[in-house]
Design an enzyme around this catalytic site. Structure first.
Site, PDB file in Angstrom:
ATOM      1  N   TYR A 132       0.709  -1.046  -0.070  1.00 23.90           N
ATOM      2  CA  TYR A 132      -0.021   0.089  -0.106  1.00 23.90           C
ATOM      3  C   TYR A 132       0.914   1.147   0.002  1.00 23.90           C
ATOM      4  O   TYR A 132       2.238   1.195   0.354  1.00 23.90           O
ATOM      5  CB  TYR A 132      -0.719  -0.013   1.102  1.00 23.90           C
ATOM      6  CG  TYR A 132      -1.915  -1.185   1.313  1.00 23.90           C
ATOM      7  CD1 TYR A 132      -3.034  -1.379   0.180  1.00 23.90           C
ATOM      8  CD2 TYR A 132      -1.688  -2.305   2.147  1.00 23.90           C
ATOM      9  CE1 TYR A 132      -3.896  -2.293   0.526  1.00 23.90           C
ATOM     10  CE2 TYR A 132      -2.547  -3.454   2.225  1.00 23.90           C
ATOM     11  CZ  TYR A 132      -3.463  -3.303   1.334  1.00 23.90           C
ATOM     12  OH  TYR A 132      -4.539  -4.652   1.423  1.00 23.90           O
ATOM     13  N   ASP A 271     -12.577   5.694  -4.834  1.00 18.57           N
ATOM     14  CA  ASP A 271     -11.997   4.502  -3.813  1.00 18.57           C
ATOM     15  C   ASP A 271     -12.473   5.091  -2.510  1.00 18.57           C
ATOM     16  O   ASP A 271     -12.061   5.944  -1.862  1.00 18.57           O
ATOM     17  CB  ASP A 271     -10.441   4.915  -3.930  1.00 18.57           C
ATOM     18  CG  ASP A 271      -9.590   3.939  -2.986  1.00 18.57           C
ATOM     19  OD1 ASP A 271     -10.250   3.329  -2.336  1.00 18.57           O
ATOM     20  OD2 ASP A 271      -8.623   4.320  -2.821  1.00 18.57           O
ATOM     21  N   THR A 274      -9.885   5.505   0.659  1.00 17.20           N
ATOM     22  CA  THR A 274      -9.039   6.815   0.683  1.00 17.20           C
ATOM     23  C   THR A 274      -9.876   7.780   1.338  1.00 17.20           C
ATOM     24  O   THR A 274     -10.993   8.175   0.859  1.00 17.20           O
ATOM     25  CB  THR A 274      -8.491   7.063  -0.745  1.00 17.20           C
ATOM     26  OG1 THR A 274      -7.712   6.078  -0.931  1.00 17.20           O
ATOM     27  CG2 THR A 274      -7.796   8.430  -0.721  1.00 17.20           C
TER      28      THR A 274
END
Length: 378
Positions: A132, A271, A274
């Site tokens: 990540y 997303d 996020t």
């Protein structure tokens, strides 16, 4: 490329929905602020990291909103079930949770899966590593029964962590449940939603998100359906430009009618994992400058809290439609760090429309036709 960070009791769902109470303890952000770590953390790690439409084969999963920083819900794995809080993340594709084989600091304050206590667990010889933006996890893959949103998914491949990046120690969630495409799944693991579809456990090949604001209850993800009571008007369907992440084409980004970012069109992923809106450094600086924030900040530029009502809207022109964010939605407020824009530099040309955007627009992820549906959330 991105971090899927940062999601509330196990539920069985048929005709009714179970509301999960908010966690009354301190949020991850509050804990970091008290330790004087929030400033460093937010600059270094900007990504944090559904009603009558329900029918047989559709699942509704409640989520907890942790200070608008993360959304997490509880799933179970194994027989008898072991419960875990997970982020439902459309920016990654793997399901993984901490395991008893993990000695990292991040595993010590989270629930850990014990394979030896599940009669339905099967080992594999496949290692797992997921990178990540804020660190990585390593471990291995296994199979077991997963229960999510009232849907039981047998023989689901998932990751058992053996090491985890330090930032995960600060997060309320134990693991991550990825909802992007199988093409980007690490080690070839089949994503949970794909298994739901292949096993005929949902009626439609799409899922949808409603994200509440200001730590309110009611956030939810629906598998196999969507909830018209969470949006107004019609869904606008936007074709995907890539079937990896949920990636779409943005025509431009405007402030006061002037194009200030994404001037020649750009790519963006929608997303849920996020927290912020993320873009290239020059564009983020231009946006901050256009709304009256300091353009010298690449992450969450400070603004005068008293000026929010007079700050301009930011408009995203997508597939010929305008999706607008008032200042009250793109400025994040805290008792400890004041007011800052929810905009961050991702070091990449790819934009990320994270929770700051999705809180305002109910989002349907249509895997059958490869579209994202957006409508004004209510």
């Amino acid at each position: 490329m991105k971090a899927a960070i940062i999601l509330c009791a196990l539920m069985a769902l048929s005709e009714c929905m179970v509301r999960i109470p908010l966690n009354k303890g301190k949020t991850a952000r509050e804990k970091l602020e008290e330790q004087g770590l929030w400033e460093e953390y937010s600059n270094k790690y900007p990504y944090k990291p559904m009603a009558k439409f329900l029918a047989q084969g559709n699942g509704n999963q409640q989520m907890t909103n942790d200070a608008d920083l993360a959304y997490f819900g509880v799933i179970s794995i194994g027989t008898p079930p072991q419960s875990f809080k997970v982020i439902f993340d459309t920016g990654s594709s793997n399901l993984w949770v901490p395991s008893v084989y993990c000695n990292s600091a991040a595993c010590q304050n989270h629930a850990k899966f014990n394979a030896g206590q599940s009669s339905t667990f099967r080992f594999t010889n496949k290692p797992l590593q997921i990178q990540y933006g804020t660190g990585s996890m390593t471990g291995f893959l296994g199979y077991d029964t997963v229960l999510v949103g009232g849907i039981q998914v047998p023989d689901q491949m998932f990751g058992l962590s053996q090491t985890e990046a330090p930032f995960l120690a600060h997060m309320p969630a134990d693991g991550i449940l990825g909802l992007a495409f199988a093409s980007i799944a690490a080690s070839g693991a089949e994503p949970v939603f794909n298994n739901m579809v292949q096993q005929g456990l949902v009626q439609q090949d799409y899922f949808s998100f409603y994200l509440s604001s200001n730590s309110e209850a009611g956030s939810e993800v629906t598998f196999g359906g969507y909830n018209p009571s969470h949006y107004t008007g019609n869904l606008i369907w936007i074709p995907l430009s890539s079937e990896t992440y949920w990636q779409i084409t943005v025509n431009s980004i405007t402030v006061n009618g002037q194009v200030v970012a994404c001037k020649e069109g750009c790519q963006a992923i929608v997303d849920t994992g996020t927290s912020l809106i993320v873009g290239p450094n020059d564009d983020i600086s231009s946006l901050n400058n256009a709304v009256g924030a300091s353009s010298s900040y690449s992450q969450m530029a400070p603004v005068n809290c008293g000026s929010i009502s007079s700050m301009p809207e930011i408009s995203f022109i997508i597939h010929g439609h305008t999706f607008t964010l008032p200042a009250s939605t793109y400025v994040l407020q805290s008792n400890n760090f004041g007011c800052r824009t929810g905009l961050a530099n991702g070091g990449s040309a790819l934009w990320i429309l994270g929770d700051v955007f999705i809180r305002q627009y109910y989002t349907v992820f249509n895997m059958q036709s490869n579209y994202v549906g957006l409508a004004k959330a209510v």
